[in-house]
Structure formats: structure tokens, C-alpha cells
Write a protein that holds these residues in place. Structure first.
Motif, PDB file in Angstrom:
ATOM      1  N   ALA A  77      13.431  17.672  53.368  1.00  0.00           N
ATOM      2  CA  ALA A  77      14.698  17.321  54.014  1.00  0.00           C
ATOM      3  C   ALA A  77      15.849  17.523  53.054  1.00  0.00           C
ATOM      4  N   GLU A  78      16.970  18.013  53.593  1.00  0.00           N
ATOM      5  CA  GLU A  78      18.217  18.037  52.839  1.00  0.00           C
ATOM      6  C   GLU A  78      18.965  16.743  53.133  1.00  0.00           C
ATOM      7  N   ILE A  79      19.450  16.082  52.079  1.00  0.00           N
ATOM      8  CA  ILE A  79      20.211  14.846  52.226  1.00  0.00           C
ATOM      9  C   ILE A  79      21.536  15.006  51.494  1.00  0.00           C
ATOM     10  N   VAL A  80      22.634  14.900  52.226  1.00  0.00           N
ATOM     11  CA  VAL A  80      23.972  14.963  51.634  1.00  0.00           C
ATOM     12  C   VAL A  80      24.613  13.591  51.784  1.00  0.00           C
ATOM     13  N   LEU A  81      24.904  12.956  50.639  1.00  0.00           N
ATOM     14  CA  LEU A  81      25.474  11.613  50.643  1.00  0.00           C
ATOM     15  C   LEU A  81      26.983  11.670  50.458  1.00  0.00           C
ATOM     16  N   ASP A  82      27.704  10.863  51.242  1.00  0.00           N
ATOM     17  CA  ASP A  82      29.144  10.738  51.076  1.00  0.00           C
ATOM     18  C   ASP A  82      29.458  10.122  49.708  1.00  0.00           C
ATOM     19  N   PRO A  83      30.687  10.277  49.206  1.00  0.00           N
ATOM     20  CA  PRO A  83      31.067   9.628  47.953  1.00  0.00           C
ATOM     21  C   PRO A  83      30.809   8.120  48.012  1.00  0.00           C
ATOM     22  N   GLY A  84      30.084   7.616  47.010  1.00  0.00           N
ATOM     23  CA  GLY A  84      29.799   6.193  46.937  1.00  0.00           C
ATOM     24  C   GLY A  84      28.718   5.687  47.859  1.00  0.00           C
ATOM     25  N   ALA A  85      28.082   6.549  48.639  1.00  0.00           N
ATOM     26  CA  ALA A  85      27.093   6.111  49.626  1.00  0.00           C
ATOM     27  C   ALA A  85      25.804   5.649  48.947  1.00  0.00           C
ATOM     28  N   SER A  86      25.152   4.661  49.567  1.00  0.00           N
ATOM     29  CA  SER A  86      23.841   4.180  49.151  1.00  0.00           C
ATOM     30  C   SER A  86      22.913   4.252  50.359  1.00  0.00           C
ATOM     31  N   LEU A  87      21.821   4.980  50.215  1.00  0.00           N
ATOM     32  CA  LEU A  87      20.924   5.245  51.339  1.00  0.00           C
ATOM     33  C   LEU A  87      19.525   4.768  50.993  1.00  0.00           C
ATOM     34  N   THR A  88      18.949   3.921  51.848  1.00  0.00           N
ATOM     35  CA  THR A  88      17.567   3.485  51.677  1.00  0.00           C
ATOM     36  C   THR A  88      16.740   4.037  52.837  1.00  0.00           C
ATOM     37  N   LEU A  89      15.668   4.752  52.485  1.00  0.00           N
ATOM     38  CA  LEU A  89      14.845   5.425  53.479  1.00  0.00           C
ATOM     39  C   LEU A  89      13.429   4.850  53.481  1.00  0.00           C
ATOM     40  N   ALA A  90      12.897   4.593  54.670  1.00  0.00           N
ATOM     41  CA  ALA A  90      11.487   4.217  54.804  1.00  0.00           C
ATOM     42  C   ALA A  90      10.631   5.467  54.649  1.00  0.00           C
ATOM     43  N   VAL A  91       9.637   5.417  53.760  1.00  0.00           N
ATOM     44  CA  VAL A  91       8.784   6.575  53.502  1.00  0.00           C
ATOM     45  C   VAL A  91       7.320   6.176  53.590  1.00  0.00           C
ATOM     46  N   ASP A  92       6.469   7.174  53.695  1.00  0.00           N
ATOM     47  CA  ASP A  92       5.021   6.981  53.814  1.00  0.00           C
ATOM     48  C   ASP A  92       4.456   6.578  52.450  1.00  0.00           C
ATOM     49  N   THR A  93       3.779   5.446  52.383  1.00  0.00           N
ATOM     50  CA  THR A  93       3.231   4.978  51.106  1.00  0.00           C
ATOM     51  C   THR A  93       2.127   5.881  50.567  1.00  0.00           C
ATOM     52  N   ALA A  94       1.538   6.717  51.434  1.00  0.00           N
ATOM     53  CA  ALA A  94       0.487   7.639  50.996  1.00  0.00           C
ATOM     54  C   ALA A  94       1.057   8.907  50.380  1.00  0.00           C
ATOM     55  N   PHE A  95       2.382   9.067  50.462  1.00  0.00           N
ATOM     56  CA  PHE A  95       3.041  10.264  49.918  1.00  0.00           C
ATOM     57  C   PHE A  95       3.565   9.994  48.507  1.00  0.00           C
TER      58      PHE A  95
END
Length: 308
Positions: A175-193
Motif C-alpha cells: 500500500a502507498e500511504i501519504v500522510l498530511d503534515p503533522g498527521a498520526s496514523l494508527t493501522l490495524a495489521v495482521d499479527t501473522a505478518f
């Protein structure tokens, strides 16, 4: 280098010329001594932004075995031709995935209207049971998803409720992720990865660990969320990769992936002999790219360091 508290390992890039006499200089973060694969992701080249008004990108017909290639652009346009007869344009935000399997060849040339070339080229190792599969080509344009000051484009696998329809031979995330200035992003991910975050631009922190442009932060299995923060006053662009640990050892040499030195020798012989194994790329005006000489040593299989 690793951050003990967060568990993030920072992998630095090395510069590599790509494509023969008119080489494009790329930054390579996978493979390297500290890590051969992240999931089945076994190769990551990051290039540009490069002025393409002069030479641009011109990679003549060349072969692949035992892998899938993923092309993803941030800017510019590349003309792709392969021995399946595919003739498509690679554009920003559009993914092309090519399956080499037993053997395929393709060419990559930036178009005349391309002023700046900028993007990533990624490879996926095929598992033993599928490494001699038939040639294939898939194209996908993911719909952007907005979340917490970020725009996310999932080109492989699933994330934030977005799922790519593209077929792979092991579970993968891209995935491509582009964050805005100052942004904080928390993503749920697969624990097996296990995961890797490649930074294209911006002052980024992954689970609290600073990553500079062209660095890749590796996160082992076992976590259910990842947090990415952009400390820049401009947008930060990243590529998130993931997959379950790839337990097989592989041999990588030039554009081939096998399991033994003999696999590589045979693939090189077939390419140099013009074997039907790879077919012909129609429409490219130049000659095929010859294979380099083999090293004066046995190419040994490699895997990741043992997990602690």
C-alpha cells in the motif's frame, strides 16, 4: 540498526545502476545482509525523482524467473511490453503485476512526455510449488481511502477495509500511504505478518523510530497495530509492505530467482540461447539485454536471519 524499545530495524539503501549503458541509479533496500525478505517481498528498488527529459528510463528486454514484479509510480509514465503480448502504460497510482514463473521477458521505457520519473520496483518470491507457474500480467487501479489525515492506496492484500483483487501466491500487503503534515496514523495489521515501511519523502516515525527518506523500517510479526507519524510540514509518502515470514531459502542472481546455483546457470543459458522459455518482446526497438557473467563461485541459497 534497530530500536530496542519499538522492535523496528532500520535498513539503509545502497545505490545501484539499473539498465545497462544508459543506467538509472536506484536505491535498493532489499535484499541486504541483514534481511533477505519481508514476507515474500524479496526486492525493493526506489528511484527518482529524476529528470527524464534526457535519457529517462530505457531498460531493454530482459528475463525473469521464479518471481512476480510490482511496478508502482509516483510520477512519470513507463511503457511496458512483455512476451505475453502485454503493451500497457504504467502510470502513477496504477499497479502492474507481472508473473515470471518459469520464464518471461519484458522491457520498460519512459514515455517521451515524461519529464520526471519517480517510483518503486518491487519483487515477490514465488513459493516452491508455484515458482515454475505460467506467465501472467495483471493491472489494478486502487481506490484511495482517506483516514486520519492520510490517503491510502492498497494495491495488494487488505488494509483499512480496502482489498485488492490482484492474485498472489502467498498472502501479501502492499500500500502507498501519504500522510498530511503533522498527521498520526494508527493501522490495524495482521499479527501473522512482518512489515516494512519504505519512506519516499518526509520526516517519518514508525512506532516511535525515526526513518529518513530511502530508509526501510522492518517490524517483526506479533503486533496488531502500527503507528506512523509525519513530523514534516509537508506531506510524507511511504510504501507499506507485509506478509507472513517466507520460510524457504532462495537464490537471487541478476533477474532470476531459483533454489540452487544450477537453477541460475540453466536460466542464464536459456536466456543467452534465445530459448522459447522466455519468448520474444515485440515492439521494442533495441536489442535484448545480455546476461552478465556468472560469478567464479557457487551461488548459495539465502534466507532471513533466524528469528529470536
Amino acid at each position: 540498526m534497530s530500536d530496542v524499545e519499538s522492535g523496528v530495524v532500520v535498513l539503509s539503501a545502497r545505490d545501484v545502476p539499473l539498465g545497462g549503458p544508459r543506467a538509472l541509479l536506484v536505491r535498493r533496500t532489499l535484499p541486504q545482509r541483514a534481511r533477505t525478505l519481508i514476507g515474500a517481498w524479496c526486492f525493493a528498488d526506489h528511484y527518482g525523482p529524476v529528470d527524464a527529459t534526457g535519457t529517462g528510463m530505457d531498460v531493454p528486454p530482459h528475463p525473469h524467473t521464479g518471481l512476480q514484479t510490482v511496478s508502482w509510480l509516483f510520477s512519470g509514465e513507463i511503457e511496458h511490453r512483455d512476451t505475453l503480448g502485454s503493451h500497457v502504460l504504467v502510470r502513477p497510482g496504477e499497479m502492474n503485476l507481472m508473473t515470471g514463473g518459469y520464464g518471461i521477458a519484458h522491457s520498460e521505457v519512459s514515455t517521451p512526455d515524461t519529464a520526471v520519473i519517480h517510483g518503486v520496483q518491487l519483487w515477490v518470491a514465488l513459493p516452491e510449488e508455484h515458482r515454475n507457474t505460467a506467465r501472467d500480467f495483471q493491472h489494478h487501479v486502487p481506490e484511495p481511502v482517506r483516514l486520519d489525515g492520510a490517503e491510502i492506496k492498497v494495491f495488494l492484500g487488505s488494509l483499512t477495509g480496502s482489498t485488492s483483487p490482484v492474485r498472489t501466491f502467498t498472502p501479501l500487503l502492499g500500500a502507498e500511504i501519504v500522510l498530511d503534515p503533522g498527521a498520526s496514523l494508527t493501522l490495524a495489521v495482521d499479527t501473522a505478518f512482518e512489515h516494512g515501511l519504505l519512506v519516499d519523502s518526509g520526516d517519518v516515525r514508525l512506532l516511535g523510530t525515526a526513518l529518513r527518506p530511502a530508509e526501510l523500517g522492518y517490524v517483526p510479526c506479533g503486533i496488531d497495530t502500527v503507528t506512523v507519524v509525519n513530523h514534516s510540514d509537508v506531506p510524507a509518502r511511504t510504501i507499506l509492505l507485509g506478509g507472513p515470514p517466507f520460510e524457504e531459502e532462495i537464490v537471487m542472481w541478476w533477474n532470476f530467482i531459483g533454489r540452487s546455483h544450477e537453477d541460475i546457470v540453466k536460466a542464464r543459458e536459456d536466456w543467452q540461447a534465445g530459448s522459447d522459455r522466455f519468448g520474444e518482446v515485440e515492439g521494442h526497438p533495441g536489442r535484448r539485454l545480455p546476461a552478465p557473467a556468472l560469478p567464479n563461485a557457487v551461488i548459495t541459497p539465502r534466507g532471513n536471519p533466524p528469528r529470536r
